[in-house]
Write a protein that holds these residues in place. Structure first.
Motif, PDB file in Angstrom:
ATOM      1  N   VAL A  43       0.843  -1.203   0.000  1.00 49.10           N
ATOM      2  CA  VAL A  43       0.000   0.000   0.000  1.00 49.10           C
ATOM      3  C   VAL A  43       0.876   1.249   0.000  1.00 49.10           C
ATOM      4  N   VAL A  44       1.884   1.258   0.892  1.00 49.79           N
ATOM      5  CA  VAL A  44       2.717   2.443   0.997  1.00 49.79           C
ATOM      6  C   VAL A  44       3.538   2.642  -0.273  1.00 49.79           C
ATOM      7  N   ASP A  65      -0.172   4.650  -4.381  1.00 53.07           N
ATOM      8  CA  ASP A  65      -0.463   5.840  -5.179  1.00 53.07           C
ATOM      9  C   ASP A  65      -0.501   5.508  -6.665  1.00 53.07           C
ATOM     10  N   ILE A  98     -10.829  -6.892   0.337  1.00 50.46           N
ATOM     11  CA  ILE A  98     -10.343  -5.844   1.233  1.00 50.46           C
ATOM     12  C   ILE A  98      -8.937  -5.382   0.843  1.00 50.46           C
ATOM     13  N   VAL A 108      -9.274  -3.019  -1.881  1.00 51.32           N
ATOM     14  CA  VAL A 108      -9.660  -1.677  -1.434  1.00 51.32           C
ATOM     15  C   VAL A 108      -8.433  -0.918  -0.950  1.00 51.32           C
ATOM     16  N   MET A 109      -7.594  -1.617  -0.182  1.00 49.58           N
ATOM     17  CA  MET A 109      -6.380  -0.967   0.314  1.00 49.58           C
ATOM     18  C   MET A 109      -5.532  -0.451  -0.857  1.00 49.58           C
ATOM     19  N   LEU A 169     -11.733   2.624  -2.541  1.00 48.49           N
ATOM     20  CA  LEU A 169     -13.095   2.100  -2.528  1.00 48.49           C
ATOM     21  C   LEU A 169     -13.767   2.341  -3.865  1.00 48.49           C
ATOM     22  N   MET A 206     -20.287  -4.561  -1.558  1.00 50.46           N
ATOM     23  CA  MET A 206     -19.779  -4.473  -0.189  1.00 50.46           C
ATOM     24  C   MET A 206     -18.519  -3.630  -0.109  1.00 50.46           C
ATOM     25  N   ILE A 207     -17.919  -3.313  -1.253  1.00 50.73           N
ATOM     26  CA  ILE A 207     -16.838  -2.335  -1.219  1.00 50.73           C
ATOM     27  C   ILE A 207     -17.241  -1.083  -1.997  1.00 50.73           C
ATOM     28  N   ARG A 250     -11.645  14.659  -3.739  1.00 47.13           N
ATOM     29  CA  ARG A 250     -12.281  14.308  -5.003  1.00 47.13           C
ATOM     30  C   ARG A 250     -12.706  12.834  -5.080  1.00 47.13           C
ATOM     31  N   ASP A 251     -13.921  12.616  -5.556  1.00 51.68           N
ATOM     32  CA  ASP A 251     -14.418  11.256  -5.812  1.00 51.68           C
ATOM     33  C   ASP A 251     -14.111  10.920  -7.255  1.00 51.68           C
ATOM     34  N   ALA A 299     -14.657  -2.529   4.656  1.00 52.18           N
ATOM     35  CA  ALA A 299     -14.262  -1.718   3.511  1.00 52.18           C
ATOM     36  C   ALA A 299     -13.985  -0.280   3.951  1.00 52.18           C
ATOM     37  N   LEU A 300     -14.814   0.240   4.878  1.00 51.02           N
ATOM     38  CA  LEU A 300     -14.589   1.594   5.390  1.00 51.02           C
ATOM     39  C   LEU A 300     -13.216   1.676   6.061  1.00 51.02           C
ATOM     40  N   ALA A 325     -10.662  -0.253   5.651  1.00 46.69           N
ATOM     41  CA  ALA A 325      -9.585  -0.446   4.673  1.00 46.69           C
ATOM     42  C   ALA A 325      -9.329   0.844   3.903  1.00 46.69           C
ATOM     43  N   ALA A 326     -10.400   1.533   3.525  1.00 44.01           N
ATOM     44  CA  ALA A 326     -10.235   2.761   2.752  1.00 44.01           C
ATOM     45  C   ALA A 326      -9.529   3.827   3.592  1.00 44.01           C
ATOM     46  N   ALA A 333      -7.626   3.368   6.322  1.00 39.48           N
ATOM     47  CA  ALA A 333      -6.261   2.948   6.634  1.00 39.48           C
ATOM     48  C   ALA A 333      -5.345   3.122   5.428  1.00 39.48           C
ATOM     49  N   SER A 334      -5.857   2.759   4.251  1.00 51.75           N
ATOM     50  CA  SER A 334      -5.044   2.871   3.040  1.00 51.75           C
ATOM     51  C   SER A 334      -4.700   4.328   2.760  1.00 51.75           C
ATOM     52  N   GLN A 345      -2.090   5.533   5.308  1.00 47.55           N
ATOM     53  CA  GLN A 345      -0.743   5.016   5.070  1.00 47.55           C
ATOM     54  C   GLN A 345      -0.077   5.704   3.893  1.00 47.55           C
ATOM     55  N   ARG A 346      -0.878   6.127   2.932  1.00 41.53           N
ATOM     56  CA  ARG A 346      -0.312   6.798   1.775  1.00 41.53           C
ATOM     57  C   ARG A 346      -0.262   8.309   1.942  1.00 41.53           C
ATOM     58  N   GLN A 398      -2.751  10.361   2.006  1.00 42.18           N
ATOM     59  CA  GLN A 398      -3.707  11.022   1.120  1.00 42.18           C
ATOM     60  C   GLN A 398      -4.876  11.606   1.921  1.00 42.18           C
TER      61      GLN A 398
END
Lengths: 288, 344, 282
Positions: free
Chosen positions: A21-22, A26, A144, A147-148, A152, A231-232, B156-157, B202-203, B205-206, B208-209, B212-213, B215
């Motif tokens: 992820v890190v 991006d 999941i 998603v990471m 999403l 679900m995501i 932004r979405d 999912a929430l 994960a989004a 946390a991701s 970590q980045r 953003q």
């Protein structure tokens, strides 16, 4: 002493995902944007923007082209109209866009994989088991992490769908190619075909029914992923089902579920129809 | 057939042994009925459910059935006594709960968590930047929800690029409705997408991701949670709590809600009226059931590194913190729990 | 006249260790012993043939004699385990992939027992296939194909699919396809074996008529001794992967080298065998 030797994969996997992820998050989000802006959104905009009667007309024509029978084409069109009557037209178009893009990506990746598998026994021994694992792994397990890595929404949903749905396409492409009559291939060979000429002119056309059967199954599996993908955060019919279930609105959930079934039937008939066009010829060939 | 006979015998044996000790007994469990407990699916809910279930099983010899579901289903089931107990109920937050409470079908007991928070958050680095990762503040002026329209490009979405994305709760959670009303109340429906992530995982994960980045991300969140312990977030200020306004937020059908921060969270154990009236002994325990917030956060952080290990954290808690849980129950019950949780 | 096609000591062994099998063969073992000892199948052993330009060269043998294997060495659909294959004096085994393709596209074409037609293409497209493969425009290729279809008597069937044709018609498509490439050498692997006798007779006549005009070098594989004697200006007889006898039909009939050949040719009495109507330059 425990009979089971303690073995814990959780930490290494978690760390691997975190560092992915890190390090690449991006860039993968950029890929997400590319698929979204370049493929999904234009298609979705076109589908949602087009007047419903145009879409229905296209469905009717495609169904007729595939089956040559109005008794099939007409009910399929009515089924799609019915989904609109439920007030789910917009959700239907979103889902359709999702499924179409997932299928296109699955074909773009799956067809070459199938070809490679058919031509090299060694690669087949690697590719097919990997695909089986991908298909059998519980979807949420890679949903999941998707998603990471991708954020999403629709793109990770599409990619997860591709991972899940690509298997039958690769398998049936491989199978179809390996079942091409060796006599025909030898004859083509004797005229000095290159590999490409052989592949494009002989092998792929003859494997076509099998490949289309794979595409058909891939589309079906992609549709079955629609609810899971919601679900995501993928919108469309799946979200309706999920929201229906989660808010105890059984009617809403079932109605959207029914819409998915109708869509599935329509797509199934149409893709199967296209796969069948050349079959009678093959059957006769076998008889002689 | 055989199995049910077996379990009846088992319950009988338990009841006899409990009776023989001539000590604290639960009338509900004595009668052989199982206590159906909501299997909550967020971190703190999972852990608190595990703690309550452990006390009931080990301390009072109850048969506990965990019924996994989401809040709306659970509250409905509680009102109908289909389940008896919710270990973490955010009292007053949902229409279903409010109606059931007004009708006397459900009761809230004790103070399970004190000092919990909830609201709209952004990572701290969005406002203040972060030196170690060389993140520059992207929105130094961002303080309140009223500032959000200016920052829609920041959040932004990518699926609707001319809007920002607000990460709501998954549909089916009470907070999803409240947040959707808040988007209306704060005039954000045109500038932000009401994005429902589909599931709690999912929430997480989004968020946390994105964190970590480094953003920007705008989301609803709450404590006690593992993420709150792990990362630094800033809560956006909202109009002060106003009872009348908050009512318009909990009712999805209100077309013109007015803005209000959430009231101070009252987190209690929710029980069905039937269960409440039938078992003063267990209600007495629930009245004393409380886990200090820092301890809870620490336990949740432990869970986050080992997902699905609520049971592990629960066992560790009973083994190491008798100073806390002994205060919940009479001595004889505590003895029984201790007997199951000492040594290895 | 120098040989157009020459095979020198060609052997073909199917198996993991062809070298060992070849050694055994050199020591005098037959194919059954080799199979028992090494698990390898002997397709051909030490076959040397010289096929002159022009005329029909018939190679006959029972099934398993190696005749189909042999003919595939000429255009290298099969590579030998040992030996040399020369076409117009050039060793084709040394050809690069590109030269080999060129050989197949412009110098050697082939007709197959089971036709090998492309079921997804029309008769016309099938006949044009060889020319399309070597890069000719669709229009040119199909114009040429049209002409050859007429030559084999299939005008009017251009747009049919092969599966809608009878066996005899299919093989005429196969023949037209091979002829359409305008190659000097034509390999025919039991082309008429799958057809019923009357039809076979017709097609043999048609081949002789065409050959009288075209004067190609035709290598004709058959298990039918009458067919071999009717068509061949020279005949080679294979048994168990070895060349038993080779020569002009009359010479073979007059002096069979052993009982096997004698039994073989006994069924063809000289009077019954019509000589080739087309007198090919040989």
């Amino acid at each position: 002493m425990d009979f089971f030797v303690p073995l814990d994969l959780r930490e290494p996997i978690n760390q691997a995902v975190d560092s992915l992820v890190v390090r690449y998050g991006d860039r993968l989000h950029v890929l997400n944007d590319l698929i979204l802006q370049g493929l999904l959104l234009p298609l979705e905009r076109a589908l949602r923007g087009a007047p419903p009667w145009v879409i229905l007309l296209v469905v009717a024509l495609l169904a007729w082209r595939a089956t040559r029978r109005w008794q099939v084409a007409l009910p399929l069109t009515v089924a799609c109209y019915l989904i609109g009557c439920f007030g789910l037209w917009d959700a239907l178009m979103q889902t359709l866009a999702l499924v179409l893009v997932a299928t296109v990506l699955a074909v773009v990746a799956g067809l070459p994989l199938g070809i490679v598998a058919a031509h090299s026994r060694r690669l087949r021994a690697v590719v097919l088991p990997v695909l089986d694992v991908m298909q059998t792994l519980p979807t949420f397990v890679y949903l999941i992490p998707a998603v990471m890595l991708f954020g999403l929404g629709k793109v990770p949903a599409i990619l997860a769908t591709v991972v899940y749905a690509i298997c039958p396409l690769v398998r049936l492409t491989d199978l179809g190619l390996r079942q091409v009559d060796p006599d025909v291939q030898e004859a083509a060979h004797s005229f000095g075909t290159t590999r490409w000429q052989m592949l494009l002119g002989v092998q792929l056309p003859l494997a076509w029914p099998s490949i289309l059967a794979g595409v058909n199954q891939t589309v079906m599996m992609a549709l079955s992923m629609v609810v899971v993908a919601s679900m995501i955060g993928a919108r469309g019919l799946g979200e309706e089902v999920l929201a229906g279930i989660q808010t105890l609105d059984v009617g809403r959930g079932l109605q959207a579920g029914l819409a998915i079934v109708l869509l599935a039937v329509a797509i199934d008939r149409i893709t199967q129809g296209f796969g069948r066009v050349r079959r009678p010829i093959r059957d006769e060939e076998r008889r002689s | 057939m055989q199995r049910s006979t077996c379990s009846t015998l088992f319950a009988l044996a338990l009841a006899l042994s409990a009776g023989a000790a001539a000590a604290t007994t639960s009338p509900w469990c004595q009668s052989g009925k199982p206590v159906k407990v909501a299997g909550l699916n967020w971190e703190s809910g999972e852990l608190l459910t595990e703690l309550v279930a452990t006390v009931l099983e080990q301390g009072y010899g109850c048969r506990v059935e965990r019924v996994p579901s989401n809040t709306i289903t659970i509250e409905n089931a509680l009102a109908q006594n289909d389940i008896q107990l919710v270990a973490e109920e955010w009292v007053g937050r949902s229409e279903i709960w409010n109606k059931a409470a007004a009708a006397g079908k459900v009761k809230a007991v004790g103070n399970v968590i004190v000092g919990a928070t909830e609201g709209w958050y952004v990572p701290e680095y969005v406002v203040k930047g972060e030196k170690t990762r060389k993140i520059r503040p992207a929105a130094p002026q961002l303080q309140a929800v009223s500032d959000l329209p200016k920052y829609k490009q920041l959040f932004r979405d990518n699926e609707e690029p001319d809007k920002g994305r607000f990460l709501n709760c998954p549909s089916g959670w009470t907070c999803e409705g409240v947040n959707s009303q808040k988007l209306k109340a704060y005039g954000l429906t045109d500038s932000y997408v009401n994005f429902r992530p589909g599931s709690g995982a999912a929430l997480d994960a989004a968020v946390a991701s994105a964190y970590q980045r480094g953003q920007p991300v705008l989301f609803y969140y709450w404590s006690p949670t593992a993420l709150m312990g792990k990362y630094r977030f800033i809560q956006l200020t909202e109009p002060a709590y106003n009872e009348a306004c908050f009512k318009t937020l909990t009712d999805r059908n209100q077309a013109k809600p007015c803005g209000s921060a959430a009231p101070e969270a009252v987190i209690q154990a929710g029980v069905s009226r039937v269960f409440h009236d039938a078992d003063p002994v267990l209600i007495d325990f629930l009245g004393k059931f409380n886990v200090p917030l820092p301890l809870l956060n620490a336990a949740l952080a432990g869970m986050a590194n080992n997902p699905g290990s609520a049971a592990v954290q629960s066992r560790r808690f009973f083994a190491t913190r008798p100073d806390i849980w002994r205060a919940w129950v009479p001595d004889d019950v505590a003895q029984r729990i201790a007997a199951r949780n000492t040594g290895k | 006249m120098s040989a157009r096609i020459e095979l020198r000591h060609v052997s073909k062994v199917y198996g993991d260790d062809p070298h060992r099998a070849l050694t055994l063969l050199a020591q005098g073992a037959d194919k059954h012993q080799v199979l028992a000892d090494t698990g390898s199948h002997v397709g051909l052993y030490d076959v040397s043939l010289s096929i002159p330009a022009g005329g029909i060269y018939a190679i006959m043998g029972l099934s398993g004699s190696g005749k189909s294997t042999l003919v595939r060495h000429i255009n290298r659909l099969i590579d030998p385990s040992a030996g040399q294959v020369l076409v117009d004096g050039e060793d084709v085994l040394g050809f690069s992939a590109a030269r080999l393709r060129d050989l197949r596209r412009r110098r050697i074409s082939m007709v197959f027992q089971h036709f090998g037609l492309l079921p997804h293409r029309t008769v016309l497209e099938n006949v044009a296939f060889g020319r399309r493969v070597r890069g000719e425009s669709r229009r040119n290729a199909q114009a040429a194909a049209q002409g050859w279809l007429a030559r084999v008597g299939l005008s009017g069937h251009e747009r049919d699919y092969p599966d809608h044709l009878s066996g005899g018609m299919r093989q005429r498509v196969g023949l037209a396809r091979a002829l359409a490439s305008d190659t000097d050498i034509l390999l025919m692997d039991e082309p008429f074996s799958a057809l019923d006798p009357l039809l076979r007779d017709d097609l043999q006549s048609q081949l002789l008529t065409l050959q009288a005009e075209l004067g190609k070098t035709i290598v004709f594989i058959t298990h039918d001794v009458e067919e071999a004697f009717r068509l061949g200006q020279r005949i080679a007889l294979l048994r168990d992967g070895r060349l038993v006898q080779e020569g002009e039909p009359a010479a073979v009939r007059a002096a069979p080298v052993d009982d096997y050949v004698a039994r073989f040719v006994a069924r063809v009495s000289g009077a019954d065998v019509p000589r080739s109507t087309g007198s090919a330059p040989g």
